[in-house]
Design a protein around this motif. Sequence first.
Motif, short mmCIF file in Angstrom:
data_model
loop_
_atom_site.label_atom_id
_atom_site.label_comp_id
_atom_site.label_asym_id
_atom_site.label_seq_id
_atom_site.Cartn_x
_atom_site.Cartn_y
_atom_site.Cartn_z
N GLY A 10 0.42 -8.70 8.05
CA GLY A 10 -0.67 -8.26 8.80
C GLY A 10 -1.02 -9.32 9.94
N GLY A 11 -0.32 -10.39 10.14
CA GLY A 11 -0.63 -11.54 11.00
C GLY A 11 -0.39 -11.28 12.38
N LEU A 63 5.16 -11.39 1.93
CA LEU A 63 4.37 -10.59 0.78
C LEU A 63 5.45 -10.74 -0.39
CD1 LEU A 63 2.64 -8.31 -0.08
CD2 LEU A 63 4.37 -6.89 0.68
N GLU A 64 6.76 -10.71 -0.24
CA GLU A 64 7.63 -10.96 -1.10
C GLU A 64 7.38 -12.28 -2.08
OE1 GLU A 64 10.44 -9.28 -3.67
OE2 GLU A 64 9.62 -8.27 -2.03
N LEU A 65 7.17 -13.19 -1.38
CA LEU A 65 7.18 -14.53 -1.97
C LEU A 65 5.79 -14.68 -2.68
CD1 LEU A 65 8.14 -17.44 -2.20
CD2 LEU A 65 6.95 -17.92 -0.01
N GLU A 97 1.97 0.11 1.64
CA GLU A 97 3.25 -0.67 1.34
C GLU A 97 2.94 -1.84 0.47
OE1 GLU A 97 7.04 -3.01 2.89
OE2 GLU A 97 6.41 -1.46 4.22
N VAL A 98 1.94 -2.60 1.26
CA VAL A 98 1.43 -3.60 0.47
C VAL A 98 0.69 -3.28 -0.77
CG1 VAL A 98 -0.25 -5.62 0.65
CG2 VAL A 98 1.13 -5.12 2.81
N ALA A 127 2.83 -2.30 -8.12
CA ALA A 127 4.02 -2.59 -8.86
C ALA A 127 4.68 -3.79 -9.63
CB ALA A 127 5.39 -2.33 -8.12
N VAL A 128 4.04 -4.81 -8.88
CA VAL A 128 4.11 -6.40 -9.54
C VAL A 128 3.14 -6.60 -10.66
CG1 VAL A 128 4.21 -8.83 -9.27
CG2 VAL A 128 5.31 -7.33 -7.70
#
Length: 193
Positions: A33-34, A61-63, A147-148, A154-155
């Motif tokens: 979101g930057g 985000l994935e990292l 989505e975030v 989920a994680v």
Amino acid sequence: LPDDDDYTVYRRNLQRGFLILGQSTPLLAKQVGGMSTSRALAGANQPVFNVVDAQRQRAALELLITELMSSNSFRFDPAFISRLGVDHVDRLSPGRFEPQTNFSLANAVINLQRPILDSLMSDSLAARMADNEPKVAKPADLPSYAEVQSRLGAVVWSDLRSPRPVEIDSLRRNLQRSYLRRLRVRPVRNLPC
């Protein structure tokens, strides 16, 4: 270590590693979101606001969620953890009395993960992401707040997707507890009728 060295080196190095991770993760979280700003003059013919590329946002985000929210990222050899020496001079220094000599890996990990949860679940992130949409030609390409939240949830709860019952470790339970605390709805008081 050499035979005449003590184990405080292990503890200092591990704490230093957690400190560096703690300092770098907010920079990574700002990518989601930057936006960057420019002080360019009108003659430069370039935008003042530049939204971080969608692919870069998703990579950040994935990292954050796959590496820093994973218990596997913080697996250490038990022989190493049981040899984290205590620097008694540092422990008893003025203004820093620590009654515990034990190193709590669970506390170190959750203290690293809480600011990430705060950032990714914040109202300010939702507002930033909404404000970024009109600044790009294809807003649908940008990651959304939904989505975030979907990826993060989920994680955090990935252990429950296993077809067989699994033992959830203390690091994951601490993360799940912190996640639930942020979801808790607080009652609104003093509203006019």
